[in-house]
Design an enzyme around this catalytic site. Structure first.
Site, PDB file in Angstrom:
ATOM      1  N   THR A 140      39.758  55.295  50.044  1.00  0.00           N
ATOM      2  CA  THR A 140      39.162  54.834  51.292  1.00  0.00           C
ATOM      3  C   THR A 140      37.849  54.098  51.060  1.00  0.00           C
ATOM      4  O   THR A 140      37.232  54.197  50.008  1.00  0.00           O
ATOM      5  CB  THR A 140      38.924  56.020  52.250  1.00  0.00           C
ATOM      6  OG1 THR A 140      37.989  56.921  51.663  1.00  0.00           O
ATOM      7  CG2 THR A 140      40.216  56.743  52.553  1.00  0.00           C
ATOM      8  N   ASP A 141      37.444  53.368  52.086  1.00  0.00           N
ATOM      9  CA  ASP A 141      36.171  52.643  52.039  1.00  0.00           C
ATOM     10  C   ASP A 141      35.121  53.390  52.860  1.00  0.00           C
ATOM     11  O   ASP A 141      35.362  54.507  53.322  1.00  0.00           O
ATOM     12  CB  ASP A 141      36.355  51.201  52.520  1.00  0.00           C
ATOM     13  CG  ASP A 141      36.822  51.092  53.959  1.00  0.00           C
ATOM     14  OD1 ASP A 141      36.754  52.095  54.702  1.00  0.00           O
ATOM     15  OD2 ASP A 141      37.241  49.993  54.363  1.00  0.00           O
ATOM     16  N   LEU A 142      33.986  52.769  53.049  1.00  0.00           N
ATOM     17  CA  LEU A 142      32.875  53.402  53.769  1.00  0.00           C
ATOM     18  C   LEU A 142      33.255  53.779  55.200  1.00  0.00           C
ATOM     19  O   LEU A 142      32.735  54.748  55.752  1.00  0.00           O
ATOM     20  CB  LEU A 142      31.661  52.460  53.766  1.00  0.00           C
ATOM     21  CG  LEU A 142      30.357  53.012  54.306  1.00  0.00           C
ATOM     22  CD1 LEU A 142      29.907  54.232  53.505  1.00  0.00           C
ATOM     23  CD2 LEU A 142      29.286  51.939  54.261  1.00  0.00           C
TER      24      LEU A 142
END
Length: 131
Positions: A14-16
């Protein structure tokens, strides 16, 4: 026949914003393709060792439809669209339940030891017909 492969979304995927980073869908469908090839009975390591032939992605056309999130259980679906002497075209999708999150059409090229196009081995073509 549709091949299905399960993949879980981990934190590292996942990203931020907490959604799957776009490039990771390409990793997910790569795993699905590898398992599809294995299921139809082709050992890619042996193919390379015996003939020098490997598969390379030639083209990807992708659509991102909806985000996946941490801990989602996803399914990668792989369908053969067409096979030519040296190429395969596959439709792949990533789903969460019945919801399509990502779709791609992937063209693979068979390459010989010198990196030039090579004919798909007869063993592989037979596997496609029976698999």
């Amino acid at each position: 026949m549709t091949h299905r492969f399960a993949v879980r979304v981990y934190y590292e995927d996942t990203d931020l914003a907490g959604i799957v980073y776009y490039a990771n869908y390409l990793k997910f469908i790569e795993r699905g393709r590898s398992e599809w090839v294995r299921e139809i009975g082709l050992d890619q390591g042996r193919l390379k060792a015996e003939t020098g032939i490997v598969f390379a992605v030639r083209r990807v056309e992708a659509d991102y439809l909806s985000p996946a999130r941490f801990d989602d259980l996803l399914t990668v679906e792989t369908d053969l669209v067409r096979a030519t002497a040296a190429r395969l075209v596959l439709d792949q999708a990533v789903l969460r339940g019945d919801t399509r999150l990502f779709e791609a059409q992937v063209t693979l090229a068979a390459l010989g030891p010198e990196g030039r196009p090579a004919r798909l081995p007869a063993e592989f073509r037979r596997s496609l017909e029976t698999g």
